[in-house]
Motif scaffolding. Structure first.
Motif, PDB file in Angstrom:
ATOM      1  N   LEU A   1      57.898 -17.032 -50.923  1.00 54.64           N
ATOM      2  CA  LEU A   1      57.969 -15.635 -51.341  1.00 54.64           C
ATOM      3  C   LEU A   1      56.683 -15.288 -52.081  1.00 54.64           C
ATOM      4  CD1 LEU A   1      59.534 -12.974 -51.879  1.00 54.64           C
ATOM      5  CD2 LEU A   1      60.467 -14.084 -53.926  1.00 54.64           C
ATOM      6  N   VAL A   2      56.063 -14.206 -51.669  1.00 53.27           N
ATOM      7  CA  VAL A   2      54.801 -13.800 -52.281  1.00 53.27           C
ATOM      8  C   VAL A   2      54.767 -12.279 -52.374  1.00 53.27           C
ATOM      9  CG1 VAL A   2      53.561 -13.741 -50.069  1.00 53.27           C
ATOM     10  CG2 VAL A   2      52.289 -14.125 -52.189  1.00 53.27           C
ATOM     11  N   GLN A   3      54.072 -11.774 -53.346  1.00 51.04           N
ATOM     12  CA  GLN A   3      53.921 -10.330 -53.472  1.00 51.04           C
ATOM     13  C   GLN A   3      52.884  -9.818 -52.491  1.00 51.04           C
ATOM     14  OE1 GLN A   3      53.072  -9.513 -57.626  1.00 51.04           O
ATOM     15  NE2 GLN A   3      55.237  -9.174 -58.054  1.00 51.04           N
ATOM     16  N   ALA A   4      53.033  -8.586 -52.121  1.00 53.12           N
ATOM     17  CA  ALA A   4      52.050  -7.955 -51.248  1.00 53.12           C
ATOM     18  C   ALA A   4      50.660  -8.078 -51.872  1.00 53.12           C
ATOM     19  CB  ALA A   4      52.403  -6.486 -51.035  1.00 53.12           C
ATOM     20  N   GLY A   5      49.705  -8.404 -51.032  1.00 50.39           N
ATOM     21  CA  GLY A   5      48.339  -8.628 -51.498  1.00 50.39           C
ATOM     22  C   GLY A   5      48.040 -10.084 -51.810  1.00 50.39           C
ATOM     23  N   GLY A   6      49.073 -10.897 -51.859  1.00 44.88           N
ATOM     24  CA  GLY A   6      48.896 -12.303 -52.163  1.00 44.88           C
ATOM     25  C   GLY A   6      48.523 -13.127 -50.944  1.00 44.88           C
ATOM     26  N   SER A   7      48.483 -14.437 -51.146  1.00 40.70           N
ATOM     27  CA  SER A   7      48.049 -15.356 -50.090  1.00 40.70           C
ATOM     28  C   SER A   7      49.010 -16.533 -49.970  1.00 40.70           C
ATOM     29  CB  SER A   7      46.655 -15.909 -50.409  1.00 40.70           C
ATOM     30  OG  SER A   7      45.698 -14.884 -50.466  1.00 40.70           O
ATOM     31  N   LEU A   8      49.050 -17.095 -48.781  1.00 44.73           N
ATOM     32  CA  LEU A   8      49.765 -18.333 -48.513  1.00 44.73           C
ATOM     33  C   LEU A   8      48.968 -19.124 -47.485  1.00 44.73           C
ATOM     34  CD1 LEU A   8      53.513 -17.226 -48.057  1.00 44.73           C
ATOM     35  CD2 LEU A   8      52.609 -18.636 -49.915  1.00 44.73           C
ATOM     36  N   ARG A   9      49.153 -20.437 -47.498  1.00 47.10           N
ATOM     37  CA  ARG A   9      48.580 -21.265 -46.448  1.00 47.10           C
ATOM     38  C   ARG A   9      49.698 -22.070 -45.806  1.00 47.10           C
ATOM     39  NH1 ARG A   9      44.342 -26.289 -46.729  1.00 47.10           N
ATOM     40  NH2 ARG A   9      46.236 -27.316 -47.471  1.00 47.10           N
ATOM     41  N   LEU A  10      49.905 -21.825 -44.534  1.00 47.48           N
ATOM     42  CA  LEU A  10      50.882 -22.589 -43.773  1.00 47.48           C
ATOM     43  C   LEU A  10      50.213 -23.809 -43.158  1.00 47.48           C
ATOM     44  CD1 LEU A  10      52.737 -19.731 -41.850  1.00 47.48           C
ATOM     45  CD2 LEU A  10      53.142 -20.601 -44.169  1.00 47.48           C
ATOM     46  N   SER A  11      50.972 -24.881 -43.057  1.00 49.06           N
ATOM     47  CA  SER A  11      50.498 -26.101 -42.408  1.00 49.06           C
ATOM     48  C   SER A  11      51.450 -26.496 -41.296  1.00 49.06           C
ATOM     49  CB  SER A  11      50.413 -27.259 -43.418  1.00 49.06           C
ATOM     50  OG  SER A  11      49.522 -26.965 -44.464  1.00 49.06           O
ATOM     51  N   CYS A  12      50.876 -27.064 -40.250  1.00 52.11           N
ATOM     52  CA  CYS A  12      51.675 -27.585 -39.143  1.00 52.11           C
ATOM     53  C   CYS A  12      51.208 -29.015 -38.898  1.00 52.11           C
ATOM     54  CB  CYS A  12      51.472 -26.736 -37.898  1.00 52.11           C
ATOM     55  SG  CYS A  12      52.259 -27.399 -36.403  1.00 52.11           S
ATOM     56  N   ALA A  13      52.088 -29.952 -39.138  1.00 56.55           N
ATOM     57  CA  ALA A  13      51.788 -31.366 -38.910  1.00 56.55           C
ATOM     58  C   ALA A  13      52.311 -31.758 -37.538  1.00 56.55           C
ATOM     59  CB  ALA A  13      52.426 -32.224 -39.995  1.00 56.55           C
ATOM     60  N   ALA A  14      51.418 -32.287 -36.697  1.00 59.58           N
ATOM     61  CA  ALA A  14      51.778 -32.581 -35.313  1.00 59.58           C
ATOM     62  C   ALA A  14      51.730 -34.074 -35.040  1.00 59.58           C
ATOM     63  CB  ALA A  14      50.822 -31.854 -34.368  1.00 59.58           C
ATOM     64  N   SER A  15      52.622 -34.526 -34.171  1.00 56.86           N
ATOM     65  CA  SER A  15      52.618 -35.923 -33.761  1.00 56.86           C
ATOM     66  C   SER A  15      53.306 -36.052 -32.405  1.00 56.86           C
ATOM     67  CB  SER A  15      53.342 -36.795 -34.801  1.00 56.86           C
ATOM     68  OG  SER A  15      54.689 -36.398 -34.929  1.00 56.86           O
ATOM     69  N   GLY A  16      52.950 -37.113 -31.697  1.00 57.15           N
ATOM     70  CA  GLY A  16      53.645 -37.425 -30.458  1.00 57.15           C
ATOM     71  C   GLY A  16      53.062 -36.846 -29.196  1.00 57.15           C
ATOM     72  N   PHE A  17      51.926 -36.169 -29.284  1.00 55.33           N
ATOM     73  CA  PHE A  17      51.274 -35.651 -28.092  1.00 55.33           C
ATOM     74  C   PHE A  17      49.767 -35.664 -28.340  1.00 55.33           C
ATOM     75  CE2 PHE A  17      50.097 -31.369 -29.541  1.00 55.33           C
ATOM     76  CZ  PHE A  17      50.893 -31.236 -30.668  1.00 55.33           C
ATOM     77  N   THR A  18      49.004 -35.276 -27.311  1.00 62.00           N
ATOM     78  CA  THR A  18      47.546 -35.329 -27.404  1.00 62.00           C
ATOM     79  C   THR A  18      47.051 -34.132 -28.194  1.00 62.00           C
ATOM     80  OG1 THR A  18      47.543 -36.392 -25.221  1.00 62.00           O
ATOM     81  CG2 THR A  18      45.426 -35.651 -26.105  1.00 62.00           C
ATOM     82  N   PHE A  19      47.070 -34.270 -29.491  1.00 62.75           N
ATOM     83  CA  PHE A  19      46.757 -33.158 -30.379  1.00 62.75           C
ATOM     84  C   PHE A  19      45.351 -32.627 -30.140  1.00 62.75           C
ATOM     85  CE2 PHE A  19      47.257 -30.581 -34.065  1.00 62.75           C
ATOM     86  CZ  PHE A  19      46.041 -30.588 -34.731  1.00 62.75           C
ATOM     87  N   ASP A  20      44.393 -33.521 -29.852  1.00 64.78           N
ATOM     88  CA  ASP A  20      43.004 -33.063 -29.749  1.00 64.78           C
ATOM     89  C   ASP A  20      42.688 -32.451 -28.381  1.00 64.78           C
ATOM     90  OD1 ASP A  20      41.455 -36.373 -29.326  1.00 64.78           O
ATOM     91  OD2 ASP A  20      43.121 -35.374 -28.312  1.00 64.78           O
ATOM     92  N   ASP A  21      43.698 -32.262 -27.555  1.00 62.49           N
ATOM     93  CA  ASP A  21      43.515 -31.614 -26.257  1.00 62.49           C
ATOM     94  C   ASP A  21      44.694 -30.670 -26.018  1.00 62.49           C
ATOM     95  OD1 ASP A  21      43.412 -32.530 -22.752  1.00 62.49           O
ATOM     96  OD2 ASP A  21      42.274 -30.994 -23.830  1.00 62.49           O
ATOM     97  N   SER A  22      44.877 -29.761 -26.943  1.00 60.90           N
ATOM     98  CA  SER A  22      46.030 -28.883 -26.868  1.00 60.90           C
ATOM     99  C   SER A  22      45.693 -27.503 -27.426  1.00 60.90           C
ATOM    100  CB  SER A  22      47.210 -29.480 -27.653  1.00 60.90           C
ATOM    101  OG  SER A  22      46.862 -29.613 -29.017  1.00 60.90           O
ATOM    102  N   ARG A  23      46.594 -26.578 -27.197  1.00 60.02           N
ATOM    103  CA  ARG A  23      46.508 -25.280 -27.849  1.00 60.02           C
ATOM    104  C   ARG A  23      47.677 -25.201 -28.820  1.00 60.02           C
ATOM    105  NH1 ARG A  23      43.145 -21.123 -26.623  1.00 60.02           N
ATOM    106  NH2 ARG A  23      43.449 -19.343 -28.019  1.00 60.02           N
ATOM    107  N   ILE A  24      47.357 -24.888 -30.053  1.00 59.72           N
ATOM    108  CA  ILE A  24      48.359 -24.768 -31.097  1.00 59.72           C
ATOM    109  C   ILE A  24      48.426 -23.303 -31.517  1.00 59.72           C
ATOM    110  CG2 ILE A  24      49.169 -25.559 -33.330  1.00 59.72           C
ATOM    111  CD1 ILE A  24      48.841 -27.824 -31.337  1.00 59.72           C
TER     112      ILE A  24
END
Length: 125
Positions: free
Chosen positions: A10-33
């Motif tokens: 939950l963040v107020q308007a004008g604020g910031s967040l950083r989302l993270s996505c941790a990936a495993s089990g596939f060829t991460f360096d040859d994919s579109r995320i």
């Protein structure tokens, strides 16, 4: 295959967040995320995506200049930095992945083979 999102909240308007996505089990360096979001009563929409082998990126018009997608190949992580958040950014944010080139339309959710469970972002005005 596993995609795990984190960083929502939950963040107020004008604020910031950083989302993270941790990936495993596939060829991460040859994919579109991609990051998709779904607001209540609305269809899932593509917010941003990145090709991990070329850094080619996409941003929806509604987030250009405010959101930045990035990838850490060493850690199999994709980030979505969201600045100047607005109430209309509220929704569940999903991380999705597909093998690079194995799609016709990277804006289409049906093109993606792997999905995370989603993380809620709520922007209060």
């Amino acid at each position: 295959v596993q995609l795990v999102e984190s960083g929502g909240g939950l963040v107020q308007a004008g604020g910031s967040l950083r989302l993270s996505c941790a990936a495993s089990g596939f060829t991460f360096d040859d994919s579109r995320i991609a990051w998709f979001r779904q607001a209540p009563g609305k269809e899932r929409e593509a917010v941003s995506s990145i090709e991990t082998n070329s850094d080619s990126t996409y941003y929806a018009d509604s987030v250009k200049g405010r959101f930045t997608i990035s990838v850490d190949l060493a850690k199999n992580l994709v980030y979505l930095r969201m600045n100047r958040l607005k109430s209309e950014d509220t929704g569940v944010y999903y991380c999705a992945a597909v093998v690079a080139g194995d799609y016709n339309d990277y804006l289409n959710a049906y093109e993606y083979d792997y999905w995370g469970q989603g993380t809620q972002v709520t922007v209060s005005s």
